[in-house]
Write an enzyme that holds these catalytic residues in place. Structure first.
Site, mmCIF file in Angstrom:
data_model
loop_
_atom_site.group_PDB
_atom_site.id
_atom_site.type_symbol
_atom_site.label_atom_id
_atom_site.label_comp_id
_atom_site.label_asym_id
_atom_site.label_seq_id
_atom_site.Cartn_x
_atom_site.Cartn_y
_atom_site.Cartn_z
ATOM 1 N N LYS A 188 22.417 84.765 76.414
ATOM 2 C CA LYS A 188 23.205 83.531 76.552
ATOM 3 C C LYS A 188 23.406 82.782 75.231
ATOM 4 O O LYS A 188 24.420 82.117 75.048
ATOM 5 C CB LYS A 188 22.563 82.630 77.598
ATOM 6 N N ASP A 190 25.599 77.417 84.461
ATOM 7 C CA ASP A 190 24.231 77.302 84.990
ATOM 8 C C ASP A 190 23.813 75.835 85.107
ATOM 9 O O ASP A 190 23.208 75.433 86.102
ATOM 10 C CB ASP A 190 23.220 77.969 84.036
ATOM 11 N N GLY A 244 13.543 80.078 77.423
ATOM 12 C CA GLY A 244 14.621 80.993 77.056
ATOM 13 C C GLY A 244 15.975 80.318 77.218
ATOM 14 O O GLY A 244 16.083 79.083 77.291
ATOM 15 N N TYR A 295 15.464 85.636 91.611
ATOM 16 C CA TYR A 295 15.612 86.021 93.016
ATOM 17 C C TYR A 295 15.401 87.517 93.134
ATOM 18 O O TYR A 295 15.461 88.247 92.124
ATOM 19 C CB TYR A 295 16.996 85.626 93.563
HETATM 20 P P1 NDP Z 1 15.487 84.731 78.467
HETATM 21 O O1 NDP Z 1 15.239 86.158 78.173
HETATM 22 O O2 NDP Z 1 16.348 83.932 77.562
HETATM 23 O O3 NDP Z 1 14.052 83.970 78.539
HETATM 24 C C1 NDP Z 1 12.982 84.535 79.234
HETATM 25 C C2 NDP Z 1 11.885 83.480 79.457
HETATM 26 O O4 NDP Z 1 10.938 84.026 80.391
HETATM 27 C C3 NDP Z 1 11.104 83.118 78.208
HETATM 28 O O5 NDP Z 1 10.691 81.777 78.304
HETATM 29 C C4 NDP Z 1 9.889 84.071 78.298
HETATM 30 O O6 NDP Z 1 8.750 83.580 77.626
HETATM 31 C C5 NDP Z 1 9.642 84.030 79.782
HETATM 32 N N1 NDP Z 1 8.912 85.206 80.308
HETATM 33 C C6 NDP Z 1 9.338 86.490 80.331
HETATM 34 N N2 NDP Z 1 8.441 87.266 80.948
HETATM 35 C C7 NDP Z 1 7.421 86.459 81.316
HETATM 36 C C8 NDP Z 1 6.168 86.673 81.989
HETATM 37 N N3 NDP Z 1 5.815 87.891 82.414
HETATM 38 N N4 NDP Z 1 5.365 85.605 82.215
HETATM 39 C C9 NDP Z 1 5.717 84.369 81.807
HETATM 40 N N5 NDP Z 1 6.882 84.101 81.148
HETATM 41 C C10 NDP Z 1 7.716 85.132 80.913
HETATM 42 O O7 NDP Z 1 16.025 84.687 79.968
HETATM 43 P P2 NDP Z 1 16.879 83.541 80.691
HETATM 44 O O8 NDP Z 1 16.325 82.226 80.277
HETATM 45 O O9 NDP Z 1 18.331 83.754 80.516
HETATM 46 O O10 NDP Z 1 16.558 83.812 82.245
HETATM 47 C C11 NDP Z 1 15.302 83.434 82.813
HETATM 48 C C12 NDP Z 1 15.297 83.777 84.306
HETATM 49 O O11 NDP Z 1 16.198 82.948 85.023
HETATM 50 C C13 NDP Z 1 15.711 85.226 84.616
HETATM 51 O O12 NDP Z 1 14.853 85.734 85.633
HETATM 52 C C14 NDP Z 1 17.125 85.089 85.149
HETATM 53 O O13 NDP Z 1 17.473 86.129 86.044
HETATM 54 C C15 NDP Z 1 17.014 83.744 85.874
HETATM 55 N N6 NDP Z 1 18.327 83.102 86.031
HETATM 56 C C16 NDP Z 1 18.882 83.056 87.283
HETATM 57 C C17 NDP Z 1 20.095 82.452 87.476
HETATM 58 C C18 NDP Z 1 20.666 82.400 88.833
HETATM 59 O O14 NDP Z 1 21.900 82.283 88.959
HETATM 60 N N7 NDP Z 1 19.846 82.442 89.875
HETATM 61 C C19 NDP Z 1 20.866 81.843 86.384
HETATM 62 C C20 NDP Z 1 20.175 81.930 85.127
HETATM 63 C C21 NDP Z 1 18.986 82.556 84.971
HETATM 64 P P3 NDP Z 1 8.461 83.937 76.070
HETATM 65 O O15 NDP Z 1 9.236 82.923 75.278
HETATM 66 O O16 NDP Z 1 6.993 83.797 75.953
HETATM 67 O O17 NDP Z 1 8.950 85.345 75.845
#
Ligand code: NDP
Length: 289
Positions: free
Chosen positions: A92, A126, A151, A232
């Protein structure tokens, strides 16, 4: 036999047959969701249902684009004739930087989840979609909210929540990223994720994709605490499951998927989105969206 079963379930043959492809291998189409991973995304099912319900012949695909190949992939998809893209993790911020033109709210957020390849425009659906979901969950203004993650999605949500007057505390697995995000939006950070004292807890981490819940101490949560997972899956996510086991009202990311998807659809096509077709396709009751 498999196809017969799919039709009985109301899933089209295209849904059943088209999983996802790498960007180098995708057949031409007009619309897609790109990300890495992308297999979990229900966007294809939702947008295909919208397209079908209007009698259109556009195609919508799920395409894996690794973070390091974003620019190459966008050039290729543009040449293949793609018109619009939904963008999911972790692309993004790159989508934001790619866009030549952004509306003012998106410019302030620093992340884009919807692109128009024909015009080079980008937007973020979003953030306003999430505010619709919060409103639906009955959360009043000035609430104290614990946001998990730092993220692309967390960044948009943190910004829009602070702008709406909520008090936002951010926890992230990598604490330094939480600090940077909090400083940029006017939120605070917490070292441990503890539910006590928060009116709402929002999971914007990708932990669910690894079958995990971010570590949270649920003790001290009250019956009225609103729990929202951006993630989800076909089954309740680990985060939603944990919250429900403690008697809390928890919703997964499908209402957000619908809210942002409706806005993306309307931004691309300039007509009202067929909301009922879209919500049914992802298994949501109309009253839940
Ligand atoms: P990014 O890759 O930009 O960020 C990922 C985030 O998740 C970071 O903060 C990362 O932490 C953290 N993370 C990853 N794995 C783990 C773990 N095992 N335990 C704890 N923290 C973890 O992804 P996005 O921000 O774009 O998306 C985040 C989530 O939101 C996704 O699951 C996505 O599918 C969902 N989403 C759903 C939407 C919907 O329409 N329902 C819309 C937008 C997003 P670190 O910095 O430590 O790596």
């Amino acid at each position: 036999m498999e196809l017969q079963r799919a039709e009985t379930l109301g899933i089209s043959q295209e849904d059943e047959l088209n999983g996802w492809t790498d960007w180098r291998e995708t057949p031409p189409a007009e619309f897609a969701v790109i990300g890495d991973p992308v297999a979990h995304s229900l966007s294809p099912r939702m947008h295909r249902a919208a397209i079908r319900s209007l009698g259109w012949t556009y195609h919508y695909r799920a395409i894996r684009v690794p973070e390091s190949e974003f620019g190459l992939a966008i050039d290729w998809l543009t040449r293949l004739g793609f018109r619009g893209l939904n963008v999911t993790l972790p692309l993004k911020e790159q989508a934001f930087r790619w866009a030549d033109t952004l509306d003012e709210p998106t410019h302030r957020l620093g992340v884009a989840n919807t692109l128009c390849l024909l015009t080079g425009r980008g937007t973020n659906t979003d953030a306003p979609g999430f505010m619709d979901v919060l409103l639906g969950a009955g959360l009043g203004p000035g609430s104290s909210i614990l946001l998990l993650g730092a993220g692309g999605t967390a960044r948009a949500l943190a910004k829009v929540l602070v702008e709406a007057g909520h008090q936002v505390s951010i926890w992230n697995r990598t604490a330094s990223k939480a600090l940077v995000l909090a400083a940029s939006v006017g939120a605070v950070t917490v070292r441990e994720a503890t539910a006590a004292g928060f009116a709402a807890i929002v999971n914007a981490t990708a932990a669910g994709l690894a079958g995990e819940s971010p570590p949270i101490d649920w003790s001290g949560s009250s019956k009225g605490t609103v729990v929202i997972d951006a993630g989800y899956a076909d089954e309740p996510t680990p985060f939603v499951r944990e919250a429900r086991q403690r008697g809390l009202m928890a919703i997964d990311g499908r209402p957000l998927l619908l809210a942002q998807g409706v806005r993306s659809f309307e931004w691309w096509h300039g007509i009202e989105a067929p909301r009922l077709a879209m919500s049914s396709a992802i298994g949501l009751m109309p009253c839940a969206g």
